[in-house]
Design a protein around this motif. Structure first.
Motif, PDB file in Angstrom:
ATOM      1  N   HIS A 255      28.017  54.370  67.341  1.00  0.00           N
ATOM      2  CA  HIS A 255      28.634  54.782  68.614  1.00  0.00           C
ATOM      3  C   HIS A 255      29.606  55.933  68.149  1.00  0.00           C
ATOM      4  N   PRO A 256      29.523  56.972  68.687  1.00  0.00           N
ATOM      5  CA  PRO A 256      28.731  57.421  70.033  1.00  0.00           C
ATOM      6  C   PRO A 256      27.433  57.794  69.831  1.00  0.00           C
ATOM      7  N   ILE A 257      27.183  58.041  68.575  1.00  0.00           N
ATOM      8  CA  ILE A 257      25.804  58.684  68.254  1.00  0.00           C
ATOM      9  C   ILE A 257      25.244  57.699  67.259  1.00  0.00           C
ATOM     10  N   PHE A 258      24.049  57.534  66.919  1.00  0.00           N
ATOM     11  CA  PHE A 258      23.261  56.463  66.144  1.00  0.00           C
ATOM     12  C   PHE A 258      22.219  57.109  65.023  1.00  0.00           C
ATOM     13  N   HIS A 259      22.500  56.779  63.898  1.00  0.00           N
ATOM     14  CA  HIS A 259      21.684  57.057  62.699  1.00  0.00           C
ATOM     15  C   HIS A 259      21.915  55.972  61.826  1.00  0.00           C
ATOM     16  N   MET A 260      21.076  55.561  60.954  1.00  0.00           N
ATOM     17  CA  MET A 260      20.786  54.658  59.969  1.00  0.00           C
ATOM     18  C   MET A 260      21.006  55.580  58.534  1.00  0.00           C
TER      19      MET A 260
ATOM     20  N   LEU B 197      29.381  59.578  59.541  1.00  0.00           N
ATOM     21  CA  LEU B 197      29.413  58.421  60.281  1.00  0.00           C
ATOM     22  C   LEU B 197      30.293  58.484  61.527  1.00  0.00           C
ATOM     23  N   ILE B 198      31.046  59.336  61.461  1.00  0.00           N
ATOM     24  CA  ILE B 198      31.793  59.444  62.843  1.00  0.00           C
ATOM     25  C   ILE B 198      31.795  60.954  63.209  1.00  0.00           C
ATOM     26  N   PRO B 199      32.101  61.148  64.572  1.00  0.00           N
ATOM     27  CA  PRO B 199      32.244  62.756  64.782  1.00  0.00           C
ATOM     28  C   PRO B 199      33.638  63.241  64.329  1.00  0.00           C
ATOM     29  N   ASN B 200      33.379  64.624  64.057  1.00  0.00           N
ATOM     30  CA  ASN B 200      34.371  65.453  63.531  1.00  0.00           C
ATOM     31  C   ASN B 200      34.793  64.744  62.205  1.00  0.00           C
TER      32      ASN B 200
ATOM     33  N   VAL C  38      32.042  53.488  66.507  1.00  0.00           N
ATOM     34  CA  VAL C  38      31.632  52.006  66.052  1.00  0.00           C
ATOM     35  C   VAL C  38      30.710  52.487  64.956  1.00  0.00           C
ATOM     36  N   ILE C  39      30.981  51.696  63.590  1.00  0.00           N
ATOM     37  CA  ILE C  39      30.192  51.901  62.710  1.00  0.00           C
ATOM     38  C   ILE C  39      29.674  50.649  61.978  1.00  0.00           C
ATOM     39  N   GLY C  40      28.852  50.423  61.170  1.00  0.00           N
ATOM     40  CA  GLY C  40      28.289  49.193  60.857  1.00  0.00           C
ATOM     41  C   GLY C  40      27.704  49.473  59.332  1.00  0.00           C
ATOM     42  N   VAL C  41      27.882  48.192  58.744  1.00  0.00           N
ATOM     43  CA  VAL C  41      27.318  48.015  57.442  1.00  0.00           C
ATOM     44  C   VAL C  41      26.214  46.691  57.359  1.00  0.00           C
TER      45      VAL C  41
ATOM     46  N   PRO D 201      19.035  48.133  78.510  1.00  0.00           N
ATOM     47  CA  PRO D 201      20.242  48.185  77.522  1.00  0.00           C
ATOM     48  C   PRO D 201      20.602  49.721  77.741  1.00  0.00           C
ATOM     49  N   ASP D 202      21.711  49.802  76.790  1.00  0.00           N
ATOM     50  CA  ASP D 202      22.383  51.408  76.945  1.00  0.00           C
ATOM     51  C   ASP D 202      21.719  52.036  76.033  1.00  0.00           C
ATOM     52  N   VAL D 203      21.158  53.340  76.086  1.00  0.00           N
ATOM     53  CA  VAL D 203      20.350  54.053  75.228  1.00  0.00           C
ATOM     54  C   VAL D 203      21.010  55.471  74.961  1.00  0.00           C
ATOM     55  N   THR D 204      22.464  55.504  75.490  1.00  0.00           N
ATOM     56  CA  THR D 204      22.991  56.828  75.281  1.00  0.00           C
ATOM     57  C   THR D 204      22.993  57.409  73.951  1.00  0.00           C
ATOM     58  N   HIS D 205      23.304  56.303  72.923  1.00  0.00           N
ATOM     59  CA  HIS D 205      23.619  56.716  71.451  1.00  0.00           C
ATOM     60  C   HIS D 205      22.281  57.307  70.912  1.00  0.00           C
TER      61      HIS D 205
END
Length: 542
Positions: free
Chosen positions: A392-397, A464-467, A366-369, A195-199
């Motif tokens: 995406h592009p970075i992950f945190h909950m 939730l998003i960059p900038n 990409v954000i999620g709920v 899997p892609d783990v870049t985030h």
């Protein structure tokens, strides 16, 4: 008297064996452990082979595997087996009690920081045996800790290799007897896509301050390298963001022992499943890498659902709605989620600035709920719990803060239109207050507004998003996905609900002419006559 005295005061060896057995039985059944011990005690190399992952060919979509990665996995079994003799036992000591000590060292319930330190020790030992670069070092601890203090610095490539190693350990639990594992070595091993783990790597770097500028996140790739992260900072990130890694080693050792003593016929039946399901590409917003990241951050029963999805992908039957398939709009969304009374994951892909050039440059996020219950059409907030997620592009909950309960807002146009002096907004929202929502998705699913966390007391703080900044960010929506996480029973209940609604709709469409009165006496005819000749004088019949 002598017998009772002997029973009341057992020997130190018997007392230690009883303690070790009690501790081990909390993780795995003792009969299974005895069977695993019997199979590994005869040969010195049996235990490393038993703890090795299934033989497979790992690669990334469209690219070769990371350097030294297959060699690292080949040394994973011996690295874990070395923990079984790390307490000072003699090299030829293959007794039952030393075996239990080693098992409890890997699988006994300890603090999360200690589990992560042991996992890093396994990674460092495997890298040292293969000559792979590794910045993890161990120094003797003055407090008497036998594991020592973890120090050093991890480069981004090393963090990615460590995360991929942990994912393979998770994957091996679903592939106990992959093709070529312990069988005919001439068979080609199964091909498994990593899997892609870049985030996740970016999340660790941003948490440690190695990537401070949000503009540097766009287009960042793991092989590009960059500033490393101190091991202490990386451990702190794992404890706060990916705490599920603390159970990785324990689950892996238990899965390997279960596979060792399992019925060969059952193991052979899983080969076809391995070959057909693990060589898959990510075609949804919920990729296997994002599912794994969510699984590592959760501490409830949904973690197992996402853990399975990170290995074999989500079941397409759990896809309740996708705008690219079902069409955009709140009504289309509602037809997919109505009647589903279970937890759901909503993923939303968008880009902040208008213009095609931003999409081409891949500046999309990409954000999620994650909701704990189904949707209802209300003009107020509702819900009992939930999580916000930057995927995406970075992950945190972002878990609930516990201060307010404005988790979900889903308001449709009322079927009966009435005048409202202050109409409530129509759309989906999460967090904040009505008119000042943390996330608001409009009725057409064409625009989403993301506000600063200062307006929200329901979910914890964090961008939730960059900038993102302090001002509301208005973005164009690219795709929306909704996944049902309640299982087959919840989906069957939704199907029954939809069938009832379809029956009621058909009944309302049918017109029974016998129920109507005479046309000459009907108010409809009177209205038609008035429209035909409005100047005609009519006297009311009394």
């Amino acid at each position: 008297m002598g017998a009772s005295s002997s029973t009341a005061n057992p020997s130190p060896e018997a007392h230690e064996q009883r303690e070790q057995e009690t501790l081990a039985s909390a993780a795995l059944a003792l009969p299974l452990l005895r069977a695993a011990f019997t199979r590994t005690a005869a040969d010195a190399g049996a235990l490393p082979d038993a703890l090795a992952p299934p033989r497979a060919s790992f690669r990334l979509p469209g690219s070769p595997p990371p350097p030294h990665f297959h060699d690292l996995l080949a040394r994973l079994g011996p690295a874990i087996a070395s923990l079984f003799s790390a307490d000072g036992a003699a090299a030829g000591d293959a007794g039952w009690v030393p075996f239990l000590r080693g098992f409890n060292r890997c699988c006994a319930r300890v603090s999360a920081s200690r589990s992560l330190a042991l996992l890093l020790r396994v990674y460092a030992a495997a890298c040292d045996a293969t000559g792979a670069p590794c910045g993890v070092q161990f120094q003797p601890d003055e407090g008497g800790d036998e594991d020592g203090k973890v120090v050093g610095e991890l480069a981004p490539e090393e963090i990615a290799a460590f995360l991929w190693m942990c994912w393979v350990m998770t994957w091996s639990g679903s592939a106990p007897k992959a093709s070529g594992d312990g069988g005919d070595k001439s068979e080609e091993p199964v091909v498994v896509l990593l899997p892609d783990v870049t985030h996740l790597v970016l999340s660790a770097l941003v948490s440690a301050g190695a990537v401070a500028d949000d503009d540097g996140i766009w287009g960042w790739k793991i092989p590009s390298g960059g500033k490393g992260v101190k091991v202490q900072e990386f451990t702190s990130w794992m404890l706060s963001t990916a705490s599920g890694l603390g159970n990785c080693l324990s689950r892996y050792v238990q899965d390997r022992f279960r596979s060792l003593v399992a019925d060969p016929a059952e193991q052979e039946s899983s080969v076809s499943t391995v070959n057909t399901t693990f060589d898959t590409s990510d075609v949804y917003l919920l990729t296997r890498g994002r599912a794994w990241a969510i699984a590592l951050s959760l501490r409830n029963k949904l973690s197992e659902k996402f853990l399975s999805a990170s290995v074999i992908g989500m079941d397409t039957e759990d896809l309740l709605y996708r705008s690219a398939i079902h069409g955009k709009g709140l009504s289309r969304f509602w037809s997919g989620v109505e009647g589903y009374n279970g937890p759901m994951l909503i993923l939303l892909s968008a880009f902040s600035k208008g213009g095609v050039e931003n999409v081409d440059s891949n500046r999309r996020w990409v954000i999620g709920v994650l909701t704990e219950e189904g949707f209802e059409s209300k003009d107020t907030f509702y819900g009992s719990s939930g999580f916000l997620c930057a995927a995406h592009p970075i992950f945190h909950m972002l878990p609930p803060s516990g201060k307010e309960k404005n988790f979900v807002y889903s308001h449709l146009h009322p079927q009966i239109r009435v005048y409202e002096a202050h109409p409530k907004p129509v759309g989906l929202a999460f967090g904040g207050t009505v008119g000042n929502e943390r996330i608001f998705l409009d009725e057409d699913f064409s625009k989403v507004v993301v506000r600063h966390h200062a307006v929200d007391k329901t979910y914890q703080h964090g961008s939730l998003i960059p900038n993102q900044g302090y001002l509301p960010v208005e973005a164009s929506v690219l795709d929306v996905e909704v996944w049902g996480l309640g299982g087959g029973a919840t989906r069957r209940q939704q199907d029954m609900y939809k069938k009832r609604e379809n029956i009621f709709s058909e009944q309302r469409r049918k017109v029974d002419l016998k129920t109507f009165g005479n046309w000459e006496d009907s108010p409809e005819k009177m209205m038609m006559d008035m429209m035909a000749d409005p100047n005609r004088v009519r006297r009311e019949d009394r």
